[in-house]
Design a protein around this motif. Sequence first.
Motif, PDB file in Angstrom:
ATOM      1  N   PHE A 118     -29.386 -20.251  27.471  1.00  0.00           N
ATOM      2  CA  PHE A 118     -28.980 -19.215  28.262  1.00  0.00           C
ATOM      3  C   PHE A 118     -29.081 -17.921  27.395  1.00  0.00           C
ATOM      4  O   PHE A 118     -28.910 -18.135  26.255  1.00  0.00           O
ATOM      5  CB  PHE A 118     -27.447 -19.262  29.021  1.00  0.00           C
ATOM      6  N   PRO A 119     -29.248 -16.846  27.646  1.00  0.00           N
ATOM      7  CA  PRO A 119     -29.217 -15.512  27.038  1.00  0.00           C
ATOM      8  C   PRO A 119     -27.945 -15.380  26.287  1.00  0.00           C
ATOM      9  O   PRO A 119     -26.693 -15.908  26.690  1.00  0.00           O
ATOM     10  CB  PRO A 119     -29.266 -14.445  28.215  1.00  0.00           C
ATOM     11  N   ALA A 120     -28.071 -15.218  25.037  1.00  0.00           N
ATOM     12  CA  ALA A 120     -26.615 -15.035  24.292  1.00  0.00           C
ATOM     13  C   ALA A 120     -26.991 -14.159  22.895  1.00  0.00           C
ATOM     14  O   ALA A 120     -28.210 -13.798  22.555  1.00  0.00           O
ATOM     15  CB  ALA A 120     -26.444 -16.522  23.540  1.00  0.00           C
ATOM     16  N   GLY A 121     -25.952 -13.837  22.276  1.00  0.00           N
ATOM     17  CA  GLY A 121     -26.030 -13.052  21.120  1.00  0.00           C
ATOM     18  C   GLY A 121     -24.741 -12.833  20.539  1.00  0.00           C
ATOM     19  O   GLY A 121     -23.688 -12.746  21.050  1.00  0.00           O
ATOM     20  N   LYS A 122     -24.898 -12.592  19.030  1.00  0.00           N
ATOM     21  CA  LYS A 122     -23.426 -12.027  18.467  1.00  0.00           C
ATOM     22  C   LYS A 122     -23.070 -10.882  18.800  1.00  0.00           C
ATOM     23  O   LYS A 122     -23.905  -9.883  19.004  1.00  0.00           O
ATOM     24  CB  LYS A 122     -23.778 -12.236  16.921  1.00  0.00           C
ATOM     25  N   LEU A 123     -21.688 -10.637  18.429  1.00  0.00           N
ATOM     26  CA  LEU A 123     -21.168  -9.321  18.569  1.00  0.00           C
ATOM     27  C   LEU A 123     -21.435  -8.374  17.474  1.00  0.00           C
ATOM     28  O   LEU A 123     -21.489  -8.657  16.401  1.00  0.00           O
ATOM     29  CB  LEU A 123     -19.659  -9.648  18.619  1.00  0.00           C
ATOM     30  N   ASP A 124     -21.794  -7.197  17.911  1.00  0.00           N
ATOM     31  CA  ASP A 124     -22.015  -6.062  16.868  1.00  0.00           C
ATOM     32  C   ASP A 124     -20.574  -5.594  16.413  1.00  0.00           C
ATOM     33  O   ASP A 124     -19.505  -6.081  17.265  1.00  0.00           O
ATOM     34  CB  ASP A 124     -22.634  -4.895  17.554  1.00  0.00           C
ATOM     35  N   ALA A 125     -20.331  -4.933  15.263  1.00  0.00           N
ATOM     36  CA  ALA A 125     -19.044  -4.507  14.821  1.00  0.00           C
ATOM     37  C   ALA A 125     -18.462  -3.601  15.862  1.00  0.00           C
ATOM     38  O   ALA A 125     -19.088  -2.811  16.292  1.00  0.00           O
ATOM     39  CB  ALA A 125     -19.122  -3.799  13.396  1.00  0.00           C
ATOM     40  N   GLY A 126     -17.228  -3.953  15.951  1.00  0.00           N
ATOM     41  CA  GLY A 126     -16.540  -3.180  17.154  1.00  0.00           C
ATOM     42  C   GLY A 126     -16.746  -3.189  18.671  1.00  0.00           C
ATOM     43  O   GLY A 126     -16.126  -2.417  19.524  1.00  0.00           O
ATOM     44  N   GLU A 127     -17.658  -4.153  18.928  1.00  0.00           N
ATOM     45  CA  GLU A 127     -18.354  -4.264  20.342  1.00  0.00           C
ATOM     46  C   GLU A 127     -17.279  -5.247  21.214  1.00  0.00           C
ATOM     47  O   GLU A 127     -16.689  -6.090  20.783  1.00  0.00           O
ATOM     48  CB  GLU A 127     -19.565  -4.857  20.160  1.00  0.00           C
ATOM     49  N   SER A 128     -16.919  -4.848  22.596  1.00  0.00           N
ATOM     50  CA  SER A 128     -16.230  -5.836  23.253  1.00  0.00           C
ATOM     51  C   SER A 128     -17.279  -6.931  23.676  1.00  0.00           C
ATOM     52  O   SER A 128     -18.413  -6.685  23.681  1.00  0.00           O
ATOM     53  CB  SER A 128     -15.731  -5.045  24.387  1.00  0.00           C
ATOM     54  N   THR A 129     -16.656  -7.837  23.986  1.00  0.00           N
ATOM     55  CA  THR A 129     -17.452  -9.213  24.440  1.00  0.00           C
ATOM     56  C   THR A 129     -18.127  -8.667  25.741  1.00  0.00           C
ATOM     57  O   THR A 129     -19.501  -9.132  26.080  1.00  0.00           O
ATOM     58  CB  THR A 129     -16.579 -10.452  24.771  1.00  0.00           C
ATOM     59  N   ALA A 130     -17.348  -7.944  26.566  1.00  0.00           N
ATOM     60  CA  ALA A 130     -18.197  -7.430  28.038  1.00  0.00           C
ATOM     61  C   ALA A 130     -19.227  -6.550  27.737  1.00  0.00           C
ATOM     62  O   ALA A 130     -20.318  -6.910  28.576  1.00  0.00           O
ATOM     63  CB  ALA A 130     -17.011  -6.795  28.826  1.00  0.00           C
ATOM     64  N   HIS A 131     -19.288  -5.768  26.687  1.00  0.00           N
ATOM     65  CA  HIS A 131     -20.251  -4.787  26.477  1.00  0.00           C
ATOM     66  C   HIS A 131     -21.385  -5.831  25.826  1.00  0.00           C
ATOM     67  O   HIS A 131     -22.713  -5.497  26.106  1.00  0.00           O
ATOM     68  CB  HIS A 131     -19.951  -3.705  25.631  1.00  0.00           C
ATOM     69  N   CYS A 132     -21.167  -6.705  25.054  1.00  0.00           N
ATOM     70  CA  CYS A 132     -22.051  -7.535  24.553  1.00  0.00           C
ATOM     71  C   CYS A 132     -22.957  -8.405  25.349  1.00  0.00           C
ATOM     72  O   CYS A 132     -23.833  -8.668  25.230  1.00  0.00           O
ATOM     73  CB  CYS A 132     -21.545  -8.126  23.506  1.00  0.00           C
ATOM     74  N   ALA A 133     -22.034  -8.848  26.417  1.00  0.00           N
ATOM     75  CA  ALA A 133     -22.725  -9.714  27.491  1.00  0.00           C
ATOM     76  C   ALA A 133     -23.761  -8.653  28.243  1.00  0.00           C
ATOM     77  O   ALA A 133     -24.919  -9.118  28.393  1.00  0.00           O
ATOM     78  CB  ALA A 133     -21.673 -10.227  28.409  1.00  0.00           C
ATOM     79  N   GLN A 134     -23.468  -7.731  28.432  1.00  0.00           N
ATOM     80  CA  GLN A 134     -24.472  -6.762  29.421  1.00  0.00           C
ATOM     81  C   GLN A 134     -25.446  -6.565  28.569  1.00  0.00           C
ATOM     82  O   GLN A 134     -26.610  -6.162  29.035  1.00  0.00           O
ATOM     83  CB  GLN A 134     -23.546  -5.412  30.107  1.00  0.00           C
ATOM     84  N   ARG A 135     -25.274  -6.249  27.202  1.00  0.00           N
ATOM     85  CA  ARG A 135     -26.244  -5.771  26.408  1.00  0.00           C
ATOM     86  C   ARG A 135     -27.387  -6.859  25.996  1.00  0.00           C
ATOM     87  O   ARG A 135     -28.530  -6.662  26.302  1.00  0.00           O
ATOM     88  CB  ARG A 135     -25.805  -5.207  25.028  1.00  0.00           C
ATOM     89  N   GLU A 136     -26.805  -7.895  25.725  1.00  0.00           N
ATOM     90  CA  GLU A 136     -27.624  -9.200  25.667  1.00  0.00           C
ATOM     91  C   GLU A 136     -28.547  -9.475  26.790  1.00  0.00           C
ATOM     92  O   GLU A 136     -29.805  -9.961  26.606  1.00  0.00           O
ATOM     93  CB  GLU A 136     -26.772 -10.274  24.910  1.00  0.00           C
ATOM     94  N   LEU A 137     -27.840  -9.447  27.823  1.00  0.00           N
ATOM     95  CA  LEU A 137     -28.453  -9.869  29.163  1.00  0.00           C
ATOM     96  C   LEU A 137     -29.861  -8.901  29.343  1.00  0.00           C
ATOM     97  O   LEU A 137     -30.887  -9.532  29.458  1.00  0.00           O
ATOM     98  CB  LEU A 137     -27.589 -10.046  30.588  1.00  0.00           C
ATOM     99  N   PHE A 138     -29.547  -7.873  29.327  1.00  0.00           N
ATOM    100  CA  PHE A 138     -30.538  -6.699  29.635  1.00  0.00           C
ATOM    101  C   PHE A 138     -31.555  -6.665  28.473  1.00  0.00           C
ATOM    102  O   PHE A 138     -32.925  -6.877  28.909  1.00  0.00           O
ATOM    103  CB  PHE A 138     -29.972  -5.297  29.390  1.00  0.00           C
ATOM    104  N   GLU A 139     -31.114  -6.670  27.164  1.00  0.00           N
ATOM    105  CA  GLU A 139     -32.112  -6.660  26.026  1.00  0.00           C
ATOM    106  C   GLU A 139     -33.102  -8.129  26.033  1.00  0.00           C
ATOM    107  O   GLU A 139     -34.414  -7.743  25.941  1.00  0.00           O
ATOM    108  CB  GLU A 139     -31.421  -6.795  24.711  1.00  0.00           C
ATOM    109  N   GLU A 140     -32.655  -9.178  26.428  1.00  0.00           N
ATOM    110  CA  GLU A 140     -33.461 -10.240  26.348  1.00  0.00           C
ATOM    111  C   GLU A 140     -34.031 -10.738  27.498  1.00  0.00           C
ATOM    112  O   GLU A 140     -35.166 -11.361  27.394  1.00  0.00           O
ATOM    113  CB  GLU A 140     -32.500 -11.876  25.956  1.00  0.00           C
ATOM    114  N   THR A 141     -33.600 -10.331  28.848  1.00  0.00           N
ATOM    115  CA  THR A 141     -34.247 -10.784  29.956  1.00  0.00           C
ATOM    116  C   THR A 141     -34.772  -9.528  30.728  1.00  0.00           C
ATOM    117  O   THR A 141     -35.811  -9.687  31.684  1.00  0.00           O
ATOM    118  CB  THR A 141     -33.320 -11.609  30.963  1.00  0.00           C
ATOM    119  N   GLY A 142     -34.170  -8.246  30.514  1.00  0.00           N
ATOM    120  CA  GLY A 142     -34.427  -7.131  31.420  1.00  0.00           C
ATOM    121  C   GLY A 142     -33.669  -7.188  32.549  1.00  0.00           C
ATOM    122  O   GLY A 142     -33.705  -6.294  33.285  1.00  0.00           O
ATOM    123  N   TYR A 143     -32.570  -8.018  33.013  1.00  0.00           N
ATOM    124  CA  TYR A 143     -31.785  -7.978  33.955  1.00  0.00           C
ATOM    125  C   TYR A 143     -30.514  -7.291  33.781  1.00  0.00           C
ATOM    126  O   TYR A 143     -30.095  -7.268  32.933  1.00  0.00           O
ATOM    127  CB  TYR A 143     -31.628  -9.431  34.271  1.00  0.00           C
TER     128      TYR A 143
END
Length: 201
Positions: free
Chosen positions: A84-109
């Motif tokens: 499944f799409p996944a990725g590590k947290l950036d410094a100071g990033e919330s998990t919710a934002h990281c989830a949205q970012r990784e989904l878009f960056e890796e899949t375009g969705y």
Amino acid sequence: MTDVSGISHLLETQVSSEDMVRGSFLHARRDIVSLPDGNHATREYVVHPGAVMVVPLLEIPGQDLRVVLERQYRYPVQRVMIEFPAGKLDAGESTAHCAQRELFEETGYRASEWSKAGVIHPVIAYSTEFIEVWFAKGLVAGERKLDKGEFLDVFTATANELIAWCLDGRVTDTKTVAAALWLQGYQAGTWKPVWSSSTAN
């Protein structure tokens, strides 16, 4: 704070700690710990900032539930893995934002609804890593934005196909196998996600 009542006889206490490796990605430490019997032991482990994984659901009326997956070559195991799409947290990033970012960056969705499923610890023997698992639905396709040097294929499969692949050994990625448990519960109605809009997270 962890409640230690009833488990204090199992706890280890740090005596000293030193860096072994501090690279651009990995940070490894060596600690001396005091054991419950008073003896000392060495613990070597990787310090990890934490990560997220997204289970993107494609729900089309009248069709079997499908999920968005990736194929990616993982150098340490010398294999192309299904994940499944996944990725590590950036410094100071919330998990919710990281989830949205990784989904878009890796899949375009992008997803209109999100639900936090839970947390897994994939390698408890030698890493501090945790992975927060999110489910996403209301997907809208777009153009992905992969990191430099990142190569992966995006594809879909039915939820039942993925679960079968986990059971027969075609999928061995720990986080994806763990997510299949939530996916089974979702299909059976025994796990009911609490959905919210992406802007609310």
